[in-house]
Design a protein around this motif. Structure first.
Motif, PDB file in Angstrom:
ATOM      1  N   GLU A  11      44.426  -0.899  78.906  1.00 20.73           N
ATOM      2  CA  GLU A  11      43.180  -0.542  80.144  1.00 20.73           C
ATOM      3  C   GLU A  11      41.675  -0.276  79.736  1.00 20.73           C
ATOM      4  O   GLU A  11      42.131   0.626  78.896  1.00 20.73           O
ATOM      5  N   ASP A  12      41.479  -0.688  80.479  1.00 21.98           N
ATOM      6  CA  ASP A  12      39.563  -0.388  79.281  1.00 21.98           C
ATOM      7  C   ASP A  12      38.634   0.710  80.561  1.00 21.98           C
ATOM      8  O   ASP A  12      37.947   1.586  80.186  1.00 21.98           O
ATOM      9  N   GLU A  13      39.240   1.089  81.855  1.00 20.69           N
ATOM     10  CA  GLU A  13      39.374   1.713  82.727  1.00 20.69           C
ATOM     11  C   GLU A  13      39.715   3.629  82.512  1.00 20.69           C
ATOM     12  O   GLU A  13      40.655   3.556  82.665  1.00 20.69           O
ATOM     13  N   THR A  14      38.754   4.331  82.722  1.00 22.14           N
ATOM     14  CA  THR A  14      39.841   5.229  81.505  1.00 22.14           C
ATOM     15  C   THR A  14      40.299   6.172  82.778  1.00 22.14           C
ATOM     16  O   THR A  14      41.039   6.417  82.646  1.00 22.14           O
ATOM     17  N   HIS A  15      39.843   6.252  84.204  1.00 22.32           N
ATOM     18  CA  HIS A  15      40.317   6.165  85.678  1.00 22.32           C
ATOM     19  C   HIS A  15      41.525   6.165  85.548  1.00 22.32           C
ATOM     20  O   HIS A  15      42.639   6.600  85.637  1.00 22.32           O
ATOM     21  N   ILE A  16      41.699   5.315  85.177  1.00 19.47           N
ATOM     22  CA  ILE A  16      43.318   4.321  85.789  1.00 19.47           C
ATOM     23  C   ILE A  16      43.959   4.074  84.330  1.00 19.47           C
ATOM     24  O   ILE A  16      45.050   4.650  84.795  1.00 19.47           O
ATOM     25  N   LEU A  17      43.715   4.457  83.229  1.00 21.94           N
ATOM     26  CA  LEU A  17      44.165   4.368  82.651  1.00 21.94           C
ATOM     27  C   LEU A  17      45.140   5.802  82.180  1.00 21.94           C
ATOM     28  O   LEU A  17      46.276   6.222  82.155  1.00 21.94           O
ATOM     29  N   ASN A  18      44.267   6.969  82.538  1.00 21.98           N
ATOM     30  CA  ASN A  18      44.345   8.516  83.040  1.00 21.98           C
ATOM     31  C   ASN A  18      45.644   8.450  83.578  1.00 21.98           C
ATOM     32  O   ASN A  18      46.816   9.733  83.815  1.00 21.98           O
ATOM     33  N   PHE A  19      45.232   8.018  84.856  1.00 15.48           N
ATOM     34  CA  PHE A  19      46.770   8.130  86.197  1.00 15.48           C
ATOM     35  C   PHE A  19      47.821   7.398  85.373  1.00 15.48           C
ATOM     36  O   PHE A  19      48.852   8.197  86.030  1.00 15.48           O
ATOM     37  N   MET A  20      47.381   6.551  84.985  1.00 19.88           N
ATOM     38  CA  MET A  20      49.054   5.679  84.799  1.00 19.88           C
ATOM     39  C   MET A  20      49.678   6.275  83.576  1.00 19.88           C
ATOM     40  O   MET A  20      51.005   6.876  83.426  1.00 19.88           O
ATOM     41  N   ARG A  21      49.165   7.277  82.673  1.00 16.98           N
ATOM     42  CA  ARG A  21      49.274   7.721  81.603  1.00 16.98           C
ATOM     43  C   ARG A  21      50.064   9.174  82.158  1.00 16.98           C
ATOM     44  O   ARG A  21      51.224   9.625  81.698  1.00 16.98           O
ATOM     45  N   LYS A  22      49.473  10.056  83.464  1.00 15.69           N
ATOM     46  CA  LYS A  22      50.542  11.114  83.963  1.00 15.69           C
ATOM     47  C   LYS A  22      51.211  10.889  85.030  1.00 15.69           C
ATOM     48  O   LYS A  22      51.904  11.610  84.333  1.00 15.69           O
ATOM     49  N   ILE A  23      51.448   9.026  85.205  1.00 16.77           N
ATOM     50  CA  ILE A  23      52.458   9.072  85.976  1.00 16.77           C
ATOM     51  C   ILE A  23      53.357   8.438  85.071  1.00 16.77           C
ATOM     52  O   ILE A  23      54.608   9.656  85.399  1.00 16.77           O
ATOM     53  N   LEU A  24      53.678   7.823  84.021  1.00 16.79           N
ATOM     54  CA  LEU A  24      54.458   7.870  83.625  1.00 16.79           C
ATOM     55  C   LEU A  24      54.443   9.187  82.423  1.00 16.79           C
ATOM     56  O   LEU A  24      56.061   9.231  81.942  1.00 16.79           O
ATOM     57  N   THR A  25      54.183  10.249  81.964  1.00 10.61           N
ATOM     58  CA  THR A  25      54.292  11.297  81.168  1.00 10.61           C
ATOM     59  C   THR A  25      54.832  11.908  82.273  1.00 10.61           C
ATOM     60  O   THR A  25      56.418  12.878  81.664  1.00 10.61           O
ATOM     61  N   SER A  26      54.708  11.846  83.058  1.00  3.07           N
ATOM     62  CA  SER A  26      55.281  13.129  83.888  1.00  3.07           C
ATOM     63  C   SER A  26      57.031  12.369  84.203  1.00  3.07           C
ATOM     64  O   SER A  26      58.174  13.648  84.309  1.00  3.07           O
ATOM     65  N   HIS A  27      57.523  10.626  84.088  1.00  2.00           N
ATOM     66  CA  HIS A  27      59.057  10.907  84.145  1.00  2.00           C
ATOM     67  C   HIS A  27      59.148  10.103  82.487  1.00  2.00           C
ATOM     68  O   HIS A  27      59.958   9.202  82.992  1.00  2.00           O
ATOM     69  N   ASP A  28      59.232  10.990  81.711  1.00  2.00           N
ATOM     70  CA  ASP A  28      59.448  11.175  80.574  1.00  2.00           C
ATOM     71  C   ASP A  28      59.277   9.980  79.253  1.00  2.00           C
ATOM     72  O   ASP A  28      59.858   9.966  78.788  1.00  2.00           O
ATOM     73  N   TYR A  29      57.535   9.568  80.091  1.00  2.00           N
ATOM     74  CA  TYR A  29      58.407   8.174  78.717  1.00  2.00           C
ATOM     75  C   TYR A  29      56.683   8.776  78.107  1.00  2.00           C
ATOM     76  O   TYR A  29      55.822   9.494  78.301  1.00  2.00           O
ATOM     77  N   LYS A  30      57.087   7.930  76.209  1.00  5.16           N
ATOM     78  CA  LYS A  30      55.773   8.410  75.619  1.00  5.16           C
ATOM     79  C   LYS A  30      54.683   7.123  75.474  1.00  5.16           C
ATOM     80  O   LYS A  30      54.748   6.317  75.613  1.00  5.16           O
ATOM     81  N   VAL A  31      53.460   8.069  76.108  1.00  2.00           N
ATOM     82  CA  VAL A  31      52.169   6.881  76.536  1.00  2.00           C
ATOM     83  C   VAL A  31      52.015   6.351  75.162  1.00  2.00           C
ATOM     84  O   VAL A  31      50.988   7.680  74.020  1.00  2.00           O
ATOM     85  N   LEU A  32      51.797   5.122  74.629  1.00  2.00           N
ATOM     86  CA  LEU A  32      50.483   4.827  73.671  1.00  2.00           C
ATOM     87  C   LEU A  32      49.517   4.348  74.530  1.00  2.00           C
ATOM     88  O   LEU A  32      49.513   3.310  75.548  1.00  2.00           O
ATOM     89  N   SER A  33      48.140   4.537  73.930  1.00  2.00           N
ATOM     90  CA  SER A  33      47.118   3.652  74.300  1.00  2.00           C
ATOM     91  C   SER A  33      46.005   3.081  73.626  1.00  2.00           C
ATOM     92  O   SER A  33      45.830   3.542  72.625  1.00  2.00           O
ATOM     93  N   ALA A  34      44.970   2.191  74.723  1.00  2.00           N
ATOM     94  CA  ALA A  34      44.145   1.084  73.425  1.00  2.00           C
ATOM     95  C   ALA A  34      43.063   0.868  75.096  1.00  2.00           C
ATOM     96  O   ALA A  34      43.828   0.407  76.006  1.00  2.00           O
ATOM     97  N   ASN A  35      41.861   0.392  74.664  1.00  2.00           N
ATOM     98  CA  ASN A  35      41.233   0.072  75.531  1.00  2.00           C
ATOM     99  C   ASN A  35      40.505  -0.860  75.230  1.00  2.00           C
ATOM    100  O   ASN A  35      39.175  -1.168  76.139  1.00  2.00           O
ATOM    101  N   THR A  36      40.518  -1.465  74.443  1.00  2.00           N
ATOM    102  CA  THR A  36      40.543  -2.914  73.694  1.00  2.00           C
ATOM    103  C   THR A  36      41.631  -3.836  73.821  1.00  2.00           C
ATOM    104  O   THR A  36      42.817  -3.254  73.291  1.00  2.00           O
ATOM    105  N   GLY A  37      41.206  -4.767  74.022  1.00  3.98           N
ATOM    106  CA  GLY A  37      42.340  -6.062  73.256  1.00  3.98           C
ATOM    107  C   GLY A  37      43.004  -5.670  72.136  1.00  3.98           C
ATOM    108  O   GLY A  37      43.872  -5.733  71.358  1.00  3.98           O
ATOM    109  N   LYS A  38      42.152  -5.796  71.133  1.00  5.15           N
ATOM    110  CA  LYS A  38      41.891  -5.486  69.431  1.00  5.15           C
ATOM    111  C   LYS A  38      42.977  -4.543  69.303  1.00  5.15           C
ATOM    112  O   LYS A  38      43.643  -4.706  68.523  1.00  5.15           O
ATOM    113  N   ALA A  39      42.325  -3.557  69.579  1.00  2.00           N
ATOM    114  CA  ALA A  39      43.100  -2.009  69.388  1.00  2.00           C
ATOM    115  C   ALA A  39      44.405  -2.158  70.540  1.00  2.00           C
ATOM    116  O   ALA A  39      45.828  -1.097  69.609  1.00  2.00           O
ATOM    117  N   GLY A  40      44.619  -2.476  71.006  1.00  2.00           N
ATOM    118  CA  GLY A  40      46.193  -2.870  71.956  1.00  2.00           C
ATOM    119  C   GLY A  40      46.711  -3.506  70.633  1.00  2.00           C
ATOM    120  O   GLY A  40      47.650  -3.945  70.456  1.00  2.00           O
TER     121      GLY A  40
END
Length: 160
Positions: A11-40
């Motif tokens: 996800e390239d939009e930082t606020h959406i990425l951070n929002f999803m990260r917060k939701i997922l980590t609060s439900h015990d998921y390990k979150v990896l992230s990339a803001n470009t397709g190549k990095a992903g």
């Protein structure tokens, strides 16, 4: 408690990425992230996440192309999370191999429910279950998943 599953958010939009990260980590998921397709794509090939949350509108590679590339060698669940709302876009993503499609803006509980639903399909009693095309070799506590390029010892991923 250790996270149960790894989730890659592309996800390239930082606020959406951070929002999803917060939701997922609060439900015990390990979150990896990339803001470009190549990095992903690099993270997918090197870390073999359990599930991918993919935005289609990335700055360098269209998400549809990422789906195509990933499906050449992996059956990892992909949930598209996109602002694209046309039926044509949704059908294209699903036809190319996405497992689900969520339109932005979404409810956090719906996100978690859809992630759980996809992981249920690809897991069995907390450990990865083979899809029909996967080649998995198990002996004792050692599991080698040739398709995912993943090695587990007693259910824990070994970094290579």
């Amino acid at each position: 408690m250790n996270p149960k599953f790894s989730v890659l958010i592309i996800e390239d939009e930082t606020h959406i990425l951070n929002f999803m990260r917060k939701i997922l980590t609060s439900h015990d998921y390990k979150v990896l992230s990339a803001n470009t397709g190549k990095a992903g794509l690099e993270i997918i090939s090197s870390q073999c996440p359990d599930i991918i949350l993919l935005d289609l509108g990335l700055p360098d590679i269209d998400g549809v192309d990422i789906i195509k590339k990933v499906r050449e060698w992996s059956s990892c669940p992909i949930i598209v999370i996109s602002a694209r709302t046309s039926e044509r876009e949704k059908v294209l993503a699903l036809d190319l191999g996405a497992d689900d499609y969520i339109t932005k803006i979404f409810n956090p509980l719906e996100l978690i429910a859809r992630v759980k639903s996809q992981l249920r399909r690809y897991t069995q009693l907390g450990s990865a279950a083979p899809a029909a095309s996967e080649h998995i070799y198990t002996t004792g506590g050692l599991t080698v998943n040739d398709d995912k390029k993943e090695v587990l010892v007693d259910g824990e991923a070994v970094r290579m």
